[in-house]
Design a protein around this motif. Structure first.
Motif, PDB file in Angstrom:
ATOM      1  N   GLY A  45      46.136  49.196  35.417  1.00 11.69           N
ATOM      2  CA  GLY A  45      45.863  50.682  35.885  1.00 11.69           C
ATOM      3  C   GLY A  45      45.687  50.298  37.468  1.00 11.69           C
ATOM      4  O   GLY A  45      46.414  49.719  38.211  1.00 11.69           O
ATOM      5  N   ARG A  46      44.438  51.066  37.633  1.00  5.80           N
ATOM      6  CA  ARG A  46      44.055  50.950  39.157  1.00  5.80           C
ATOM      7  C   ARG A  46      43.131  49.498  39.396  1.00  5.80           C
ATOM      8  O   ARG A  46      42.847  49.527  40.604  1.00  5.80           O
ATOM      9  CB  ARG A  46      43.325  52.050  39.417  1.00  5.80           C
ATOM     10  CG  ARG A  46      44.324  53.305  39.598  1.00  5.80           C
ATOM     11  CD  ARG A  46      43.456  54.340  39.787  1.00  5.80           C
ATOM     12  NE  ARG A  46      43.000  54.631  41.045  1.00  5.80           N
ATOM     13  CZ  ARG A  46      42.314  55.577  41.679  1.00  5.80           C
ATOM     14  NH1 ARG A  46      41.759  56.380  41.051  1.00  5.80           N
ATOM     15  NH2 ARG A  46      41.945  55.497  42.981  1.00  5.80           N
ATOM     16  N   ARG A  47      42.712  48.756  38.696  1.00  4.78           N
ATOM     17  CA  ARG A  47      41.950  47.898  38.671  1.00  4.78           C
ATOM     18  C   ARG A  47      42.710  46.589  39.086  1.00  4.78           C
ATOM     19  O   ARG A  47      43.562  46.136  38.187  1.00  4.78           O
ATOM     20  CB  ARG A  47      41.011  47.627  37.643  1.00  4.78           C
ATOM     21  CG  ARG A  47      40.135  48.788  37.250  1.00  4.78           C
ATOM     22  CD  ARG A  47      39.384  48.395  36.045  1.00  4.78           C
ATOM     23  NE  ARG A  47      38.055  47.899  36.372  1.00  4.78           N
ATOM     24  CZ  ARG A  47      37.012  47.522  35.669  1.00  4.78           C
ATOM     25  NH1 ARG A  47      37.264  47.711  34.073  1.00  4.78           N
ATOM     26  NH2 ARG A  47      36.301  46.928  35.906  1.00  4.78           N
ATOM     27  N   ARG A  48      42.044  45.767  39.779  1.00  5.16           N
ATOM     28  CA  ARG A  48      42.410  44.364  40.010  1.00  5.16           C
ATOM     29  C   ARG A  48      41.476  43.487  39.030  1.00  5.16           C
ATOM     30  O   ARG A  48      40.621  43.454  39.137  1.00  5.16           O
ATOM     31  CB  ARG A  48      42.148  43.603  41.468  1.00  5.16           C
ATOM     32  CG  ARG A  48      43.352  44.027  42.238  1.00  5.16           C
ATOM     33  CD  ARG A  48      42.939  43.330  43.683  1.00  5.16           C
ATOM     34  NE  ARG A  48      44.100  43.120  44.295  1.00  5.16           N
ATOM     35  CZ  ARG A  48      44.124  42.765  45.566  1.00  5.16           C
ATOM     36  NH1 ARG A  48      42.976  42.707  46.343  1.00  5.16           N
ATOM     37  NH2 ARG A  48      45.230  42.515  46.300  1.00  5.16           N
ATOM     38  N   LEU A  49      42.042  42.641  38.365  1.00  2.95           N
ATOM     39  CA  LEU A  49      41.328  41.912  37.242  1.00  2.95           C
ATOM     40  C   LEU A  49      41.860  40.311  37.344  1.00  2.95           C
ATOM     41  O   LEU A  49      42.965  40.072  37.996  1.00  2.95           O
ATOM     42  CB  LEU A  49      41.721  42.276  35.722  1.00  2.95           C
ATOM     43  CG  LEU A  49      40.935  43.569  35.419  1.00  2.95           C
ATOM     44  CD1 LEU A  49      41.186  43.974  33.996  1.00  2.95           C
ATOM     45  CD2 LEU A  49      39.607  43.549  35.710  1.00  2.95           C
ATOM     46  N   ILE A  50      41.175  39.390  37.144  1.00  3.95           N
ATOM     47  CA  ILE A  50      41.381  37.982  37.367  1.00  3.95           C
ATOM     48  C   ILE A  50      41.437  37.173  35.907  1.00  3.95           C
ATOM     49  O   ILE A  50      40.405  37.105  35.274  1.00  3.95           O
ATOM     50  CB  ILE A  50      40.478  37.186  38.563  1.00  3.95           C
ATOM     51  CG1 ILE A  50      40.630  38.115  39.780  1.00  3.95           C
ATOM     52  CG2 ILE A  50      40.967  35.789  38.508  1.00  3.95           C
ATOM     53  CD1 ILE A  50      39.529  37.420  40.546  1.00  3.95           C
ATOM     54  N   PRO A  51      42.647  37.087  35.131  1.00  3.09           N
ATOM     55  CA  PRO A  51      42.556  36.247  34.245  1.00  3.09           C
ATOM     56  C   PRO A  51      41.821  34.669  34.177  1.00  3.09           C
ATOM     57  O   PRO A  51      42.007  34.120  35.211  1.00  3.09           O
ATOM     58  CB  PRO A  51      44.027  35.854  33.936  1.00  3.09           C
ATOM     59  CG  PRO A  51      44.665  36.845  34.679  1.00  3.09           C
ATOM     60  CD  PRO A  51      44.096  37.077  36.082  1.00  3.09           C
TER      61      PRO A  51
END
Length: 69
Positions: A45-51
């Motif tokens: 979506g609009r979020r940056r996430l870090i696996p």
């Protein structure tokens, strides 16, 4: 006698703030490493996430760099 419960599932996608905490540095440092392309993210979506595997890759990068000095 109570029945054993399963441990809560481990989160595999972390917010930048949580990844920074996991790595032991400030949020601003995490964003700088992302900007430099050293710490990768995914867009959800609009979020940056870090696996979590990207965190492991980053730690391996740091290890390789420390061995080169």
């Amino acid at each position: 006698m109570s029945t054993p419960t399963a441990p809560p599932p481990t989160r595999r996608l972390l917010r930048v703030e949580d990844a920074a905490t996991t790595l032991g540095f400030k949020r601003s440092t995490a964003y700088e490493e992302i900007r430099r392309g050293r710490l990768r993210t995914v867009q959800v979506g609009r979020r940056r996430l870090i696996p979590t595997e990207y965190i492991e890759e980053y730690v391996e990068l740091l290890k390789r760099e420390s061995h080169n000095h």
